[in-house]
Design a protein around this motif. Structure first.
Motif, PDB file in Angstrom:
ATOM      1  N   GLY A 176      27.902  41.029  62.899  1.00 14.45           N
ATOM      2  CA  GLY A 176      27.884  40.113  61.759  1.00 14.45           C
ATOM      3  C   GLY A 176      26.559  39.390  61.634  1.00 14.45           C
ATOM      4  O   GLY A 176      26.070  39.157  60.522  1.00 14.45           O
ATOM      5  N   ILE A 177      25.969  39.025  62.778  1.00 13.74           N
ATOM      6  CA  ILE A 177      24.664  38.362  62.760  1.00 13.74           C
ATOM      7  C   ILE A 177      23.609  39.286  62.175  1.00 13.74           C
ATOM      8  O   ILE A 177      22.795  38.876  61.328  1.00 13.74           O
ATOM      9  CB  ILE A 177      24.268  37.894  64.178  1.00 13.74           C
ATOM     10  N   LEU A 178      23.609  40.545  62.600  1.00 15.05           N
ATOM     11  CA  LEU A 178      22.634  41.506  62.085  1.00 15.05           C
ATOM     12  C   LEU A 178      22.793  41.703  60.580  1.00 15.05           C
ATOM     13  O   LEU A 178      21.813  41.722  59.830  1.00 15.05           O
ATOM     14  CB  LEU A 178      22.773  42.839  62.818  1.00 15.05           C
ATOM     15  N   ARG A 179      24.024  41.850  60.134  1.00 16.54           N
ATOM     16  CA  ARG A 179      24.275  42.020  58.697  1.00 16.54           C
ATOM     17  C   ARG A 179      23.860  40.771  57.918  1.00 16.54           C
ATOM     18  O   ARG A 179      23.309  40.861  56.822  1.00 16.54           O
ATOM     19  CB  ARG A 179      25.754  42.327  58.465  1.00 16.54           C
ATOM     20  N   SER A 180      24.137  39.627  58.500  1.00 14.78           N
ATOM     21  CA  SER A 180      23.772  38.367  57.836  1.00 14.78           C
ATOM     22  C   SER A 180      22.264  38.231  57.710  1.00 14.78           C
ATOM     23  O   SER A 180      21.765  37.807  56.659  1.00 14.78           O
ATOM     24  CB  SER A 180      24.337  37.176  58.617  1.00 14.78           C
ATOM     25  N   LEU A 181      21.547  38.588  58.773  1.00 14.24           N
ATOM     26  CA  LEU A 181      20.093  38.463  58.728  1.00 14.24           C
ATOM     27  C   LEU A 181      19.481  39.407  57.698  1.00 14.24           C
ATOM     28  O   LEU A 181      18.499  39.056  57.037  1.00 14.24           O
ATOM     29  CB  LEU A 181      19.497  38.718  60.116  1.00 14.24           C
ATOM     30  N   GLU A 182      20.050  40.599  57.545  1.00 11.95           N
ATOM     31  CA  GLU A 182      19.577  41.507  56.494  1.00 11.95           C
ATOM     32  C   GLU A 182      19.758  40.865  55.117  1.00 11.95           C
ATOM     33  O   GLU A 182      18.866  40.898  54.269  1.00 11.95           O
ATOM     34  CB  GLU A 182      20.342  42.831  56.557  1.00 11.95           C
ATOM     35  N   LEU A 183      20.936  40.277  54.905  1.00 15.29           N
ATOM     36  CA  LEU A 183      21.232  39.643  53.620  1.00 15.29           C
ATOM     37  C   LEU A 183      20.358  38.412  53.407  1.00 15.29           C
ATOM     38  O   LEU A 183      19.838  38.180  52.300  1.00 15.29           O
ATOM     39  CB  LEU A 183      22.706  39.258  53.581  1.00 15.29           C
ATOM     40  N   ILE A 184      20.174  37.624  54.445  1.00 16.07           N
ATOM     41  CA  ILE A 184      19.388  36.390  54.343  1.00 16.07           C
ATOM     42  C   ILE A 184      17.919  36.691  54.081  1.00 16.07           C
ATOM     43  O   ILE A 184      17.290  36.058  53.227  1.00 16.07           O
ATOM     44  CB  ILE A 184      19.571  35.529  55.606  1.00 16.07           C
ATOM     45  N   THR A 185      17.352  37.646  54.813  1.00 20.46           N
ATOM     46  CA  THR A 185      15.943  37.990  54.577  1.00 20.46           C
ATOM     47  C   THR A 185      15.753  38.538  53.160  1.00 20.46           C
ATOM     48  O   THR A 185      14.711  38.317  52.540  1.00 20.46           O
ATOM     49  CB  THR A 185      15.436  39.015  55.599  1.00 20.46           C
ATOM     50  N   GLY A 186      16.759  39.236  52.643  1.00 16.06           N
ATOM     51  CA  GLY A 186      16.691  39.685  51.250  1.00 16.06           C
ATOM     52  C   GLY A 186      16.730  38.522  50.283  1.00 16.06           C
ATOM     53  O   GLY A 186      16.034  38.526  49.258  1.00 16.06           O
ATOM     54  N   THR A 187      17.520  37.489  50.607  1.00 13.47           N
ATOM     55  CA  THR A 187      17.599  36.298  49.752  1.00 13.47           C
ATOM     56  C   THR A 187      16.289  35.518  49.787  1.00 13.47           C
ATOM     57  O   THR A 187      15.937  34.848  48.815  1.00 13.47           O
ATOM     58  CB  THR A 187      18.763  35.399  50.217  1.00 13.47           C
ATOM     59  N   TYR A 188      15.568  35.599  50.904  1.00 18.77           N
ATOM     60  CA  TYR A 188      14.262  34.941  51.025  1.00 18.77           C
ATOM     61  C   TYR A 188      13.123  35.763  50.428  1.00 18.77           C
ATOM     62  O   TYR A 188      11.989  35.297  50.354  1.00 18.77           O
ATOM     63  CB  TYR A 188      13.935  34.694  52.494  1.00 18.77           C
ATOM     64  N   SER A 189      13.361  37.007  50.062  1.00 22.75           N
ATOM     65  CA  SER A 189      12.274  37.890  49.639  1.00 22.75           C
ATOM     66  C   SER A 189      11.683  37.461  48.299  1.00 22.75           C
ATOM     67  O   SER A 189      12.344  36.781  47.495  1.00 22.75           O
ATOM     68  CB  SER A 189      12.774  39.330  49.538  1.00 22.75           C
ATOM     69  N   GLY A 190      10.437  37.887  48.045  1.00 26.86           N
ATOM     70  CA  GLY A 190       9.746  37.562  46.801  1.00 26.86           C
ATOM     71  C   GLY A 190       8.537  36.670  46.996  1.00 26.86           C
ATOM     72  O   GLY A 190       7.674  36.591  46.123  1.00 26.86           O
TER      73      GLY A 190
END
Length: 460
Positions: A217-231
């Motif tokens: 869950g941590i790994l999946r969350s970090l993928e989602l979070i880094t995507g939310t921070y992207s740009g």
């Protein structure tokens, strides 16, 4: 053949230069305020309104949730340090494409430049469609005209950007300020007017935290979070137009990243303040549920307005970004020569028109699932190549002027590369079919590159 594969920059020959239209130069009119607004505007979009619920579902623990959002912010702060050094060392339109080309040669630059353009080129069309959908939520009588409104919005902003880079800068700063104020109001309202919803389910036991399920869950969350921070990396595309890139680019990068990190962490704290973890973890639009808890039936309207301003700011920033990427590729001969044309107001107009047409086609098609799946891979590849470029250029060209030095180098840069590779592997394992598509695209890009180089030699 050795000449074709040389790492030296391919130049436009006399016959090819004759084809270039009479052009103006990019205007050095941007500053720190624009840079901050661009980072904030491009990063904070609709994702932060939705993704906290999914992250809560993965983690099921109050402190893990907050820690992962803080980790995402630290990841960005390390990454912007690398980009700040590269952007001040090579302040050219196009951003990461220039760093990769300088470090690893023309072919690597060609691939990364077009990957970068395709990733960012999807966004304007997607945002236009979202704007149409959110306007319908505010004004139900417009239902059925979503696509028409998306096209009208695209055309209006395209015409607006013909008026010059100053106009785009003003729009970015205004929408960025409104966006920050909207999120600040929502955060304060949750803490001041919301009732505390702390339940025992917010304190998962240590045994649960360390088991394999929560680690996944941590790994999946970090993928989602880094995507939310992207740009945030888009700022590098504008270094050539900055009045003082050596000072302004690092300041804008870090100040923008800190603002985003504060908003993301505080908004999650605010959501957890007014929503039980069990409710947040089943929310598909966390911000709306939190707003409803605070404002009642008016919450949906408030979140729609916040989302609308968030999307408009992100759309404006991405539209400005992609035309700079295409301008840089055109100037180096990796697109039609006319793509390097700049009007007297500092706008690369041919690149603008081409990008607008691409967005129009995507709006008419209206399907982004495949493109965004591919974009997720490209969005990891290009920054990772940029981080590697920092190390390569430190070794290859230590004498290059570096107005700013990445903090913690080389350990911070190595760490960010390792994390990025880990995220890419996670994406690949979770979506093998699209990974294969990306690999095929990369392989096909090589003969295209060779044809471009041969064309240069033939013209010369």
């Amino acid at each position: 053949m050795d000449d074709l594969l040389s790492n030296q920059q391919p130049t436009l020959h006399i016959a090819e230069k004759a084809k270039l239209p009479r052009t103006h130069e990019l205007k050095k009119v941007l500053g720190v305020a624009f840079g901050i607004a661009l980072v904030v505007g491009n990063v904070i979009g609709a994702g932060i309104l939705r993704n906290p619920g999914t992250v809560a579902q993965y983690l099921q623990n109050y402190w893990l949730i907050i820690s992962c959002w803080v980790f995402g912010g630290i990841y960005v702060l390390v990454a912007v340090g690398a980009y700040a050094e590269l952007g001040t060392m090579l302040p050219k339109a196009g951003g990461a494409y220039n760093y990769v080309k300088r470090a690893f040669g023309n072919y690597a630059g060609f691939v990364s430049g077009w990957f970068q353009y395709l990733v960012s080129g999807i966004s304007p069309a997607y945002y236009c469609i979202l704007i149409g959908e959110y306007l319908v939520l505010l004004f139900p009588s417009l239902r059925g005209y979503e696509k028409s409104m998306a096209i009208a919005f695209l055309l209006a902003f395209t015409l607006y950007h013909f008026t010059g880079v100053r106009s785009g800068s003003v729009m970015q700063q205004v929408t960025g300020l409104i966006k920050v104020l909207c999120f600040a109001t929502l955060i304060v309202s949750c803490f001041v007017f919301g009732q505390v919803k702390i339940n025992s389910d917010q304190a998962t036991s240590l045994n649960t935290i360390v088991n394999s399920t929560i680690l996944l869950g941590i790994l999946r969350s970090l993928e989602l979070i880094t995507g939310t921070y992207s740009g945030w990396e888009s700022l590098g595309c504008f270094a050539e137009e900055d009045k003082n890139p050596g000072k302004n680019i690092p300041r804008a990068f870090f100040m923008g990243a800190i603002i985003v990190m504060l908003i993301y962490v505080l908004i999650n704290l605010a959501f957890l303040h007014v929503l039980p973890l069990s409710t947040l973890s089943h929310s598909t639009l966390a911000a709306a549920d939190a707003a409803n808890a605070v404002f009642g039936s008016r919450g949906a309207i408030i979140i729609t307005v916040i989302a609308l301003f968030s999307i408009i700011g992100a759309f404006n920033g991405h539209l400005m970004e992609i035309i700079r990427i295409l301008f840089g590729l055109s100037r180096d001969g990796y697109f039609m020569a006319k793509g390097a044309y700049v009007n007297k107001k500092g706008t690369p107009t041919v690149a603008l028109v081409f990008s607008a047409v691409l967005s129009l086609m995507l709006i008419l098609i209206g399907s982004f699932n495949i493109l965004y799946a591919l974009g997720g891979f490209m969005a990891i590849i290009v920054p990772t190549l940029a981080y590697a470029s920092l190390i390569k250029l430190r070794l290859k060209e230590p004498g290059l002027p570096r107005p700013y030095h990445a903090w913690g180098y080389p350990y911070s840069t190595i760490a960010i590369i390792i994390i990025s590779i880990g995220l890419f592997i996670g994406f690949a394992l979770g979506d093998l079919s699209n990974f294969i598509v990306i690999a095929v695209i990369a392989l096909l890009s090589y003969p295209v590159y060779i044809l471009l180089v041969k064309r240069k030699v033939k013209v010369g």
